[in-house]
Design a protein around this motif. Structure first.
Motif, PDB file in Angstrom:
ATOM      1  N   THR A  51       0.833  -1.197   0.000  1.00  0.00           N
ATOM      2  CA  THR A  51       0.000   0.000   0.000  1.00  0.00           C
ATOM      3  C   THR A  51       0.869   1.248   0.000  1.00  0.00           C
ATOM      4  OG1 THR A  51      -0.144   0.004   2.415  1.00  0.00           O
ATOM      5  CG2 THR A  51      -1.878  -1.161   1.214  1.00  0.00           C
ATOM      6  N   LEU A  52       0.433   2.259  -0.743  1.00  0.00           N
ATOM      7  CA  LEU A  52       1.147   3.527  -0.820  1.00  0.00           C
ATOM      8  C   LEU A  52       0.594   4.548   0.163  1.00  0.00           C
ATOM      9  CD1 LEU A  52       1.486   3.799  -4.700  1.00  0.00           C
ATOM     10  CD2 LEU A  52       3.144   2.914  -3.054  1.00  0.00           C
ATOM     11  N   ALA A  53      -0.569   4.281   0.722  1.00  0.00           N
ATOM     12  CA  ALA A  53      -1.172   5.182   1.703  1.00  0.00           C
ATOM     13  C   ALA A  53      -0.681   4.847   3.105  1.00  0.00           C
ATOM     14  CB  ALA A  53      -2.693   5.070   1.642  1.00  0.00           C
ATOM     15  N   ALA A  54      -0.911   5.770   4.039  1.00  0.00           N
ATOM     16  CA  ALA A  54      -0.623   5.531   5.455  1.00  0.00           C
ATOM     17  C   ALA A  54      -1.769   4.710   6.043  1.00  0.00           C
ATOM     18  CB  ALA A  54      -0.469   6.850   6.193  1.00  0.00           C
ATOM     19  N   HIS A 372       9.532   1.443  -8.795  1.00  0.00           N
ATOM     20  CA  HIS A 372       8.524   2.484  -8.587  1.00  0.00           C
ATOM     21  C   HIS A 372       7.120   1.880  -8.614  1.00  0.00           C
ATOM     22  CE1 HIS A 372      11.396   5.852  -9.124  1.00  0.00           C
ATOM     23  NE2 HIS A 372      12.016   4.975  -9.909  1.00  0.00           N
ATOM     24  N   ALA A 373       6.237   2.427  -7.802  1.00  0.00           N
ATOM     25  CA  ALA A 373       4.835   2.023  -7.771  1.00  0.00           C
ATOM     26  C   ALA A 373       3.964   3.267  -7.868  1.00  0.00           C
ATOM     27  CB  ALA A 373       4.520   1.257  -6.484  1.00  0.00           C
ATOM     28  N   GLY A 392      -9.651  13.803  -7.204  1.00  0.00           N
ATOM     29  CA  GLY A 392      -8.606  12.957  -7.747  1.00  0.00           C
ATOM     30  C   GLY A 392      -7.461  12.804  -6.762  1.00  0.00           C
ATOM     31  N   SER A 393      -6.641  11.801  -6.985  1.00  0.00           N
ATOM     32  CA  SER A 393      -5.464  11.599  -6.142  1.00  0.00           C
ATOM     33  C   SER A 393      -4.390  10.891  -6.937  1.00  0.00           C
ATOM     34  CB  SER A 393      -5.803  10.779  -4.892  1.00  0.00           C
ATOM     35  OG  SER A 393      -6.159   9.455  -5.247  1.00  0.00           O
ATOM     36  N   ALA A 394      -3.149  11.090  -6.516  1.00  0.00           N
ATOM     37  CA  ALA A 394      -2.001  10.412  -7.109  1.00  0.00           C
ATOM     38  C   ALA A 394      -1.042  10.027  -5.995  1.00  0.00           C
ATOM     39  CB  ALA A 394      -1.308  11.318  -8.126  1.00  0.00           C
ATOM     40  N   LEU A 395      -0.634   8.758  -5.960  1.00  0.00           N
ATOM     41  CA  LEU A 395       0.302   8.255  -4.958  1.00  0.00           C
ATOM     42  C   LEU A 395       1.476   7.588  -5.672  1.00  0.00           C
ATOM     43  CD1 LEU A 395      -2.855   7.639  -3.906  1.00  0.00           C
ATOM     44  CD2 LEU A 395      -1.636   6.966  -1.854  1.00  0.00           C
ATOM     45  N   TRP A 396       2.662   7.772  -5.121  1.00  0.00           N
ATOM     46  CA  TRP A 396       3.882   7.234  -5.729  1.00  0.00           C
ATOM     47  C   TRP A 396       4.760   6.641  -4.640  1.00  0.00           C
ATOM     48  CZ3 TRP A 396       8.731   9.767  -4.723  1.00  0.00           C
ATOM     49  CH2 TRP A 396       9.827   9.250  -5.443  1.00  0.00           C
ATOM     50  N   GLY A 397       5.362   5.505  -4.950  1.00  0.00           N
ATOM     51  CA  GLY A 397       6.297   4.881  -4.033  1.00  0.00           C
ATOM     52  C   GLY A 397       7.566   4.471  -4.759  1.00  0.00           C
ATOM     53  N   ARG A 405      11.506   2.538   1.582  1.00  0.00           N
ATOM     54  CA  ARG A 405      10.510   2.955   0.588  1.00  0.00           C
ATOM     55  C   ARG A 405      10.118   4.396   0.875  1.00  0.00           C
ATOM     56  NH1 ARG A 405       4.940   0.331  -1.722  1.00  0.00           N
ATOM     57  NH2 ARG A 405       6.425  -0.367  -3.304  1.00  0.00           N
ATOM     58  N   LEU A 406      10.237   5.219  -0.153  1.00  0.00           N
ATOM     59  CA  LEU A 406       9.816   6.620  -0.091  1.00  0.00           C
ATOM     60  C   LEU A 406       8.458   6.728  -0.770  1.00  0.00           C
ATOM     61  CD1 LEU A 406      10.599   9.625   0.527  1.00  0.00           C
ATOM     62  CD2 LEU A 406      11.490   9.714  -1.825  1.00  0.00           C
TER      63      LEU A 406
END
Length: 623
Positions: A51-54, A372-373, A392-397, A405-406
């Motif tokens: 998951t890229l979210a907290a 990258h994710a 909208g939303s955009a998440l990157w890892g 992981r950033l």
């Protein structure tokens, strides 16, 4: 009192003690075991490290270890969470996530949106923890997947699931304030089917919850020096079946009936019902396609009384449905679908409009490219009251090292006005616009065999916050109306960690929050009400043969109960202790003592929190 800084230091030390190791994600998974995946953060199944979210996850194993007396007690002090409770078990409880408003949190039970369409809140205090299998808390804006209310985040509660071919359970408890509880259930799997049936009952004499306002020049009208009791009877029934290689279906029913006694209002008793009925049909093709049809109905029903005499009814019924397609394309996953929601209010108070509906289209793309994710989503809501809204939303890892992981994200969200704000006779304002927000977040995390950690920094700006506006006083609205007049700017930092050290299982987090009113006027720059700017929680548990021991420390800094920041509530720290003994492999005897040092504190002004309390329980877990 000053915020206990040593508690933050202990939490930070526990976080730092866990080393870093790889957490490389390998693409969306088609998993169904809720102990291994998170579904709330993307509406698809992902392992938690993907998951890229907290995200915070509380599984049944942790619930069994902590044995909290209620769902709010389980959530208290978790990352980003502040609770305001009006006096102990069963009393009205508001959850503030990352400093946003209490109605900026979407609450789901088994995938169905719950809560009151009149007040905007969900009755978390009436959901018994004995019937909860798992809780997922996703922090950050998720309106692009779920629509209104997911401005601060999403809390999804899953009821008990089968853990074997045949797994009965039983629990009895007794404690202070004449608290007594009983729970029982059975779950299992047979061939291509599964089932789960559970029931729970709890009651307590409670405490004298309302202190009264000592600053009043005249006698307090709603002060009643008695104990404010509570009782709750709940049940859940669910099952599922797989029809061949492609089709499977599930159906669920949850119902909780509660009776609550309270002070500080024109009423002092209430009968409340929370109910969820849901069904799901899923088709999985031989190729990279899954179709899921969900439908459900929730109810939030409340009858109020004054000294046993009926006073009023506020009932909300909500119907929801969704169709979602997940399609694997070129190593990525496209999820697209449609949501529908209808709200209806039935009350002794006349609303000029008592029903509305919302239609939405959404799409999400998840992709991994090397280290990258990416996760991007877009949603369009069309509401019968206020028209359209796009989020909208955009998440990157980025796994830029074997151990790190950033993550970074940006998202927009909105909150639709409640029926009270829009249509309450003599008060509502039908011209209200939705509250809107923009959020950014930067995170860093790592995992390895002994533990893991995460740090997240975020900022949320909220526009068109709805607040009372005295300028709108007229002959029809002598007390004014709500209006879109406020703004807020919230900044925060979260530190989260878990580790196993010298046989001790440690869970810790600490949060720093700066939630400010950004409106022009007398309250500009003030701290938003009921949000503690510093919080920390530390759990420590260990098994010693047949014995188990544990402790939880919760700490929160100063907070205010009003926009003017005149009603101050002091910071506090509480300690909970627990000890258990295995009478046999399937029988556990446990004693828990909460607020061991009998701290006197408030989370809502003029409402006491329970002092030192204890609960002795005997549990049987088969299977």
């Amino acid at each position: 009192m000053q915020f206990p800084r040593h508690c933050l230091a202990v939490a930070a030390l526990a976080v730092a003690s866990s080393h870093i190791s790889p957490s490389h994600a390998s693409g969306p998974v088609a998993a169904t075991d809720l102990d291994e995946v998170v579904v709330t953060a993307s509406r698809t199944a992902l392992t938690q490290d993907q998951t890229l979210a907290a995200v915070s996850v509380i599984d049944r194993e942790r619930i069994e270890r902590l044995r909290p007396p209620s769902l709010p007690a389980l959530l208290r002090g978790l990352p980003g969470i502040s609770l305001a409770n009006n006096g102990g078990p069963g009393k009205s409880t508001s959850l503030y996530l990352r400093g946003t408003e209490s109605d900026h949190v979407l609450v789901l039970v088994d995938g169905v949106k719950v809560g009151s369409a009149t007040s905007g809140g969900a009755a978390l205090q009436d959901i018994p923890v004995e019937l909860v299998e798992r809780v997922e808390i996703v922090r950050g804006p998720f309106s692009s997947l779920y629509g209104s209310e997911a401005l601060g985040g999403v809390v999804q509660i899953f009821t008990r699931r089968p853990r074997g071919a045949f797994a009965p359970y039983l629990g009895v408890g007794a404690g202070s304030e004449r608290t007594r509880s009983l729970s029982a259930g059975v779950a299992g799997r047979a061939g291509e089917g599964w089932y789960s049936l559970g029931a729970a009952h709890a009651e307590t004499d409670g405490i004298d919850a309302y202190r009264g306002d000592p600053s009043r020049a005249t006698p307090e009208p709603y002060l009643d020096r008695d104990r404010d009791g509570y009782r709750n009877s709940s049940a859940t029934l669910q099952g599922g079946y797989r029809f061949g290689d492609h089709w499977d279906a599930e159906a669920r029913l949850f119902r909780a009936q509660a009776h609550n006694e309270y002070d500080g209002s024109q009423n002092n008793e209430a009968d409340n019902v929370q109910q969820v009925v849901a069904a799901r049909l899923r088709y999985t093709a031989d190729g990279p396609l899954t179709l899921v049809l969900n439908a459900g109905r929730s109810a939030d029903l409340s009858d109020a009384y004054m000294d046993g005499v009926y006073s009023s009814t506020f009932d909300t019924r909500r119907e929801v449905a969704s169709l979602q397609a997940d399609i694997g394309i070129g190593g990525g996953l496209l999820s697209a679908g449609v949501d529908w929601q209808g709200d209806e209010v039935d009350s002794t108070t006349v609303y000029t409009v008592d029903r509305r509906h919302n239609r939405a289209l959404f799409a999400q793309w998840q992709q991994e490219i090397g280290d990258h994710a990416l996760q991007a989503s877009l949603r369009r809501d069309d509401n019968s009251q206020f028209g359209g809204r796009t989020t909208g939303s955009a998440l990157w890892g980025w796994d830029f090292a074997d151990a790190l992981r950033l993550t970074a994200s940006y998202g927009t969200a909105f909150k639709a006005p409640t029926f009270n704000e829009l249509y309450f006779t003599g008060y509502g304002n039908p011209d209200l616009r939705p509250e809107t927000s923009d959020s950014i977040e930067l995170g860093l995390r790592g995992e390895h065999g002994r533990g893991g950690w995460a740090i997240n920094a975020f900022q949320t700006e909220i526009d068109d916050l709805i607040a009372y506006d005295s300028r709108l006083v007229d002959d029809t609205h002598p007390y004014g109306q709500p209006n879109n007049i406020d703004r807020a700017r919230i900044r925060g930092l979260e530190l989260v960690g878990h580790a196993t050290l010298a046989g001790w299982l440690l869970q810790a987090n600490a949060s720093w929050l700066d939630p400010r009113n950004d409106s022009h006027g007398a309250s500009e720059g003030h701290v938003l009400p009921r949000r503690a700017r510093r919080t920390a929680r530390l759990e420590a548990d260990r098994e010693l043969g047949r014995f188990s021991i544990g402790a939880t420390v919760n700490a929160a800094g100063t907070r205010f109960d009003d926009l003017a920041n005149r009603k101050r509530m002091a910071g506090y720290a509480t300690v909970d202790l627990r000890v258990g003994y295995a009478l046999a492999p399937q029988w556990q005897l446990r004693l828990g003592t909460d607020n061991v040092f009998d701290r006197d504190y408030e989370t809502a002004k003029f409402y006491r929190q329970p002092g030192r309390s204890w609960l002795l329980s005997l549990r049987y877990s088969g299977g």
